[in-house]
Design an enzyme around this catalytic site. Structure first.
Site, mmCIF file in Angstrom:
data_model
loop_
_atom_site.group_PDB
_atom_site.id
_atom_site.type_symbol
_atom_site.label_atom_id
_atom_site.label_comp_id
_atom_site.label_asym_id
_atom_site.label_seq_id
_atom_site.Cartn_x
_atom_site.Cartn_y
_atom_site.Cartn_z
ATOM 1 C CE LYS A 90 41.980 20.387 -39.247
ATOM 2 N NZ LYS A 90 43.159 21.136 -38.826
ATOM 3 C CD GLU A 112 43.254 24.291 -31.719
ATOM 4 O OE1 GLU A 112 43.303 23.685 -30.634
ATOM 5 O OE2 GLU A 112 43.780 23.856 -32.769
ATOM 6 C CB SER A 383 42.497 18.248 -46.111
ATOM 7 O OG SER A 383 41.907 19.475 -46.514
#
Ligand SMILES: Cc1ncc(COP(=O)(O)O)c(C=O)c1O
Lengths: 418, 266
Positions: A90, A112, A383
């Site tokens: 991210k 969010e 991830s």
């Protein structure tokens, strides 16, 4: 085949678009122009790459998991996004969007978050770029991801728990959108996944596509071949599209997304949106949605907060509908087994999100190993790292009892009971 | 059912603004919403907006969201919304549905337009559909002679205002503040200029919504707009009297009369 969205944000002419209040259209138009200008500006791209390299720690390693490979009879390569600063893919998206926010002269960001990794990344970027930061998080998620709530707070962000609806990611997005309608003149919405209204699905993909570009180059360099398959977990789909994009034109490369199957798709308690959803509109895009006969969103369930979302990025819907990529549900149990397996065999504790990809990809690897032999190569996007999920793991496996020895977690094939 | 335009024409003939009242269908129950909406018609609303309760109402504030959630929890279905439309349209007052897009897409756009028109509905207000992404709806609405009410916001560019006004039928909905629905103490100073910008594009009526909760505010808005839209305040009147239908309806009637007086003073 055309994989890009058209000018209005539609993939395959149907998926995506912009189903949004007029109040946000100007901001979305401005963002589209700013993003396209920035991506065409060599200085911006160089700055983005410099920040990722020097600060976030990319390129992430492509690591040959040898013991895991031996177990499945094929070459398993892990794209180690868990080693990035803040512990997930991210950070790529957020550094891109924050850089763009600066360029647009805005002073505040909202985000969010489900698993909290996007929130932590946003809070980190906000600290680094000196921006004010508010993060919306479903109240259910603030409880299961308490460690990440504390991280965000330490980084200076305000974390707002959202109680409405299912109190998970979908409701956090609703609340962030409401904030944005009222604050759009000075606030940027750092959207956390490759979903939402145009341009977010394309923009987030572009900021994340380094995952696949790097992996493709690393695989060719290290093994002289392209992989036979690539695999990633799919919540909204940012890490997956980040990996897949580099391989879309490589027709010999299988593309696999793994969705959260929760208690099992047949139980109705899951978040396998593509597998079990129907075309509809949610959060500004036409995409697959878990919905009832009246088009009301059905609440999703996953042990993984980051995958607990009844929608999915529209490009994934197009890749599924067009047949270019395959999407398969993985149950909570399969994911937790894979979490234990990877921990025990490779000494890597993955995020539960990523464990979904591991669980599914090992089946793919086994099949490809049988078909093509041990040189068959599968890239799994790892991830994120599992620190944030230790609370859930402690509960699931009954760990953390210092008195006795913790029940040994048996590394089993996905699907079998641990 | 005649277009909502008739309500504006009638108000214009009386040299005043039109009062448009909103409640979600199914709140506090399907029959309860019919009784409430009919009370609002009797007490002076010139047009009615019926909300289709939706699980993910991005533009709604807490008051309307709570009411819509109550309706959903009680099992309100899309089909019930059509029934409520029918019951209210029978009064002869133009009756529109305000809805997010997914329930319509799910119901089937063509089937929806057919059923809505069949129930006597005047048209649709679509908070998350703009004309440039609403091709399917525009086509169906035109085929069934239904009103298309699109929104403009203070952030809208002149170009988009012109495009939106041209695509709308019935009236243009001016969202007076940047923000979600909800009663506010002070009316917005963004609304007047926004109405002027819409007026500059032609003569479609412009109604202002979001924030009005009493007769004085209605009078103020009626001073510059063709219509005043009230939602949260009506919802609040019912929410304040849980389980006591008579008291809720009395509160609704008093509020409507206050607001109807307001649009006549403006
Ligand atoms: C580690 C990790 N992987 C995956 C995801 C799922 O998001 P996406 O599908 O956008 O990659 C999250 C979301 O929070 C995450 O934290």
């Amino acid at each position: 085949m055309r994989y890009e969205a058209d000018e209005r944000g539609y993939f395959g002419e149907t998926w995506g678009g912009r189903f949004m209040p007029e109040a946000l259209v100007k901001a979305l138009d401005e963002l589209t122009v700013a993003w396209q200008d920035a991506m065409a500006d060599a200085d911006f791209v160089a700055e983005f790459e410099r920040v990722l390299r020097d600060y976030a720690g990319t390129p992430s390693r492509l690591y040959h998991a040898e013991r895991l490979s031996a177990q499945v009879g094929a070459r398993v390569l892990l794209k180690r996004e868990d080693l990035n600063h803040t512990g997930a893919h991210k950070i790529r998206n957020v550094m891109g969007q924050a850089l763009l926010t600066k360029r647009m002269g805005k002073t505040r960001v909202i985000a969010e978050t489900g698993a909290g990794q996007h929130g932590v990344a946003s809070a980190t970027a906000a600290a680094w770029f000196d921006l004010d930061c508010t993060v919306y998080m479903g109240a259910v998620d603030t409880r299961r991801q308490a460690l990440n709530v504390a991280r965000m707070q330490l980084l200076g962000a305000k974390v707002v728990p959202v109680e409405s609806g299912s109190a998970t990611l979908k409701d956090a997005i609703n609340e962030a959108l409401r904030d944005w309608v009222a604050s759009v003149d000075h606030t940027a919405y750092l959207f956390g996944t490759a979903a939402g209204p145009h341009p977010f699905p394309s923009m987030v993909r572009d900021f994340c596509r380094g995952i696949g570009d790097e992996a493709r180059e690393q695989c060719l360099e290290q093994y002289g071949v392209l992989p036979d398959a690539v695999a990633a977990c799919v919540g909204g789909g940012s890490n997956a599209i980040g990996l897949f994009t580099a391989f879309l034109e490589d027709e010999g490369v299988e593309i696999h997304g793994f969705e959260p199957g929760g208690d099992g798709v047949e139980t109705g308690r899951h978040a396998a949106t593509i597998h079990a959803g129907e075309a509809g509109v949610l959060h500004g895009a036409r995409t697959y949605v878990l919905q009832d006969e009246d088009g009301q969103t059905v609440e999703s369930h996953s042990i993984s907060a980051g995958l607990d979302y009844p929608g999915v990025g529209p490009q994934h819907s197009w890749l599924a509908a067009s047949g270019r990529a395959h999407y398969t549900p993985i149950t909570d149990t399969q994911a937790m087994d894979a979490m234990a397996l990877l921990s025990r065999t490779e000494g890597i504790i993955p995020a539960i999100e990523s464990a979904h990809a591991v669980a599914g990809a090992l089946d793919v690897a086994r099949r490809l190993g049988e078909e093509k032999g041990p040189d068959a190569t599968v890239i799994i996007n790892l991830s994120g790292r599992g620190d944030k999920d230790m609370g859930t793991a402690i509960e699931w496996f009954g760990l953390g009892d210092a008195e006795g020895e913790a029940e040994p977690v048996v590394a089993t094939a996905p699907g079998e009971e641990a | 059912m005649a277009s909502t335009t008739t309500a504006f024409e009638k108000a214009r003939a009386e040299d005043r603004a039109a009062l448009i009242g909103y409640l979600p269908a199914g709140f506090p129950s399907v029959d309860g919403s019919i009784a409430a909406l009919r009370t609002m018609v009797e007490a002076g609303c010139d047009a009615i907006e019926i909300g289709l309760p939706y699980s993910d109402p991005v533009m709604d504030g807490p008051t309307i969201q709570a009411a819509a959630q109550q309706a959903l929890d009680a099992g309100t279905r899309t089909r019930d919304v059509i029934d409520v439309v029918q019951a209210v349209a029978e009064t002869g007052v133009p009756t529109l549905v305000m809805t997010y897009w997914n329930p319509v897409e799910r119901y089937g756009v063509e089937r929806w337009a057919t059923d809505l028109a069949g129930a006597g509905g005047a048209g649709l207000i679509t908070p998350d559909i703009t004309p440039d992404h609403g091709g399917e709806w525009v086509e169906a609405a035109d085929a069934h002679d239904l009103d298309k009410v699109f929104l403009v916001a203070p952030s809208s560019t002149d170009e988009r205002i012109a495009m939106t006004a041209a695509a709308s039928r019935g009236f243009v909905y001016a969202a007076a503040v940047m923000g979600v629905t909800g009663a506010r103490d002070a009316t917005s100073d963004l609304a007047g200029p926004l109405v002027q910008r819409v007026r500059a594009t032609g003569d479609i009526p412009v109604a202002v919504g979001i924030g009005v909760s009493n007769g004085d505010q209605a009078a103020e808005v009626a001073g510059y707009a063709d219509g005043v839209i009230v939602g949260s305040a009506f919802v609040r009147a019912l929410l304040d009297h849980p389980g006591d239908e008579a008291a809720g309806l009395a509160a609704l009637r008093a509020l409507t009369e206050d607001l109807a007086g307001g649009v006549r003073r403006g």
